[in-house]
Design an enzyme around this catalytic site. Sequence first.
Site, short mmCIF file in Angstrom:
data_model
loop_
_atom_site.label_atom_id
_atom_site.label_comp_id
_atom_site.label_asym_id
_atom_site.label_seq_id
_atom_site.Cartn_x
_atom_site.Cartn_y
_atom_site.Cartn_z
N ASP A 48 0.83 -1.19 0.00
CA ASP A 48 0.00 0.00 0.00
C ASP A 48 0.88 1.26 0.00
O ASP A 48 2.00 1.23 0.51
CB ASP A 48 -0.89 0.03 1.25
CG ASP A 48 -1.93 -1.08 1.25
OD1 ASP A 48 -2.26 -1.59 0.17
OD2 ASP A 48 -2.42 -1.42 2.36
N TYR A 76 5.98 -8.63 8.59
CA TYR A 76 5.59 -7.23 8.74
C TYR A 76 5.76 -6.77 10.19
O TYR A 76 5.63 -7.55 11.13
CB TYR A 76 4.12 -7.02 8.36
CG TYR A 76 3.77 -7.30 6.92
CD1 TYR A 76 3.92 -6.32 5.95
CD2 TYR A 76 3.28 -8.55 6.54
CE1 TYR A 76 3.58 -6.57 4.62
CE2 TYR A 76 2.95 -8.81 5.22
CZ TYR A 76 3.10 -7.82 4.27
OH TYR A 76 2.77 -8.08 2.95
N ASP A 90 -7.03 1.76 7.58
CA ASP A 90 -5.77 2.43 7.88
C ASP A 90 -6.03 3.92 8.09
O ASP A 90 -7.18 4.39 8.00
CB ASP A 90 -4.72 2.19 6.79
CG ASP A 90 -5.14 2.70 5.41
OD1 ASP A 90 -5.90 3.68 5.34
OD2 ASP A 90 -4.70 2.12 4.40
N ARG A 182 -4.08 -5.22 7.36
CA ARG A 182 -5.15 -4.29 7.76
C ARG A 182 -6.36 -5.04 8.30
O ARG A 182 -6.96 -4.64 9.31
CB ARG A 182 -5.56 -3.41 6.57
CG ARG A 182 -4.54 -2.34 6.21
CD ARG A 182 -4.98 -1.55 4.99
NE ARG A 182 -4.96 -2.35 3.78
CZ ARG A 182 -5.92 -2.35 2.85
NH1 ARG A 182 -7.01 -1.62 3.02
NH2 ARG A 182 -5.80 -3.07 1.76
#
Length: 309
Positions: A48, A76, A90, A182
């Site tokens: 993203d 991550y 987000d 997310r």
Amino acid sequence: MNKPKIQRRDVHGIVLLDKPQGYTSNQALQRVKYLFRARKAGHTGSLDPLATGLLPICLGEATKVSGFLLDADKHYRTRCRLGVTTNTADSEGEVLRERPVPPLDATLIEAALAPFRGPIRQVPPMYSALKHQGRRLYELARKGEQVERPPRDVTIHELTCPGFSADTLELDVRCSKGTYVRTLVEDIGERLGCGAHVIELRRLGLGPYDGRAMVTLDEIEARAAEGEAALDALLTPVDSALEHWPAVSLDRDSAFYVRQGQAVFVPGAPTRGMVRIYGPGRVFLGMGEILDDGRVGPRRLMVPGAREA
């Protein structure tokens, strides 16, 4: 006046790019391709614009291994804000709901994380690049449309919380391909009863490139000013993407036949699965597969001159 046409070149290797925040994956790809003046380039899975971190850019013959990196596990580090949900999950989205955050402690957080370890099912977010009837979901979402998204099977290999405050969590996630961090953050927020959204997301690893040094666009630009040799020194070898595969070394005659697309017998070769194929001088020839009769069959070969370990 028209700008002079860029003289493209054949360059082979993988750039372990530290994608900056605000760039789409394609924007980062095009910038790297321009700086290397590469004829061919591709990336290995989108990040993203909000996200930073590892985005392997495959140049030249390395594009032939990009599909194997797409299927690789990811690592991550994310920070999430509790008590607020947004339409994109987000900090770039619109606030949908605010709720009080319960008093946090290690026991409560662990109870919220535990159900998400191992195989789980995730419903992909509307703000994603998945397609529905030929259209990207995020295009529909921006028009206020919602469509049913079937849940997908993913695996969370590791999920820990290195730190937290009154309304934030820091999470370390190792997961299979297709996992949406997310969505994971949203679901953890619901387990805590307050909702959550991502405020920072950084990819630290992908497949064999976990914890490896990355290069920034600024570093690439500086090297480009020094010349091709300095620039190409940033490349990681093509075969590094497959280093977890067993290797098969061929003599000169066998290498010749494999380059003609023919399968060959190799003493001591594995009995099944995919392999890396090398010729004399440790030249990386490409990817192969062990056939039912035990021969090594070529599956995707490199052109001569591709960079090898």
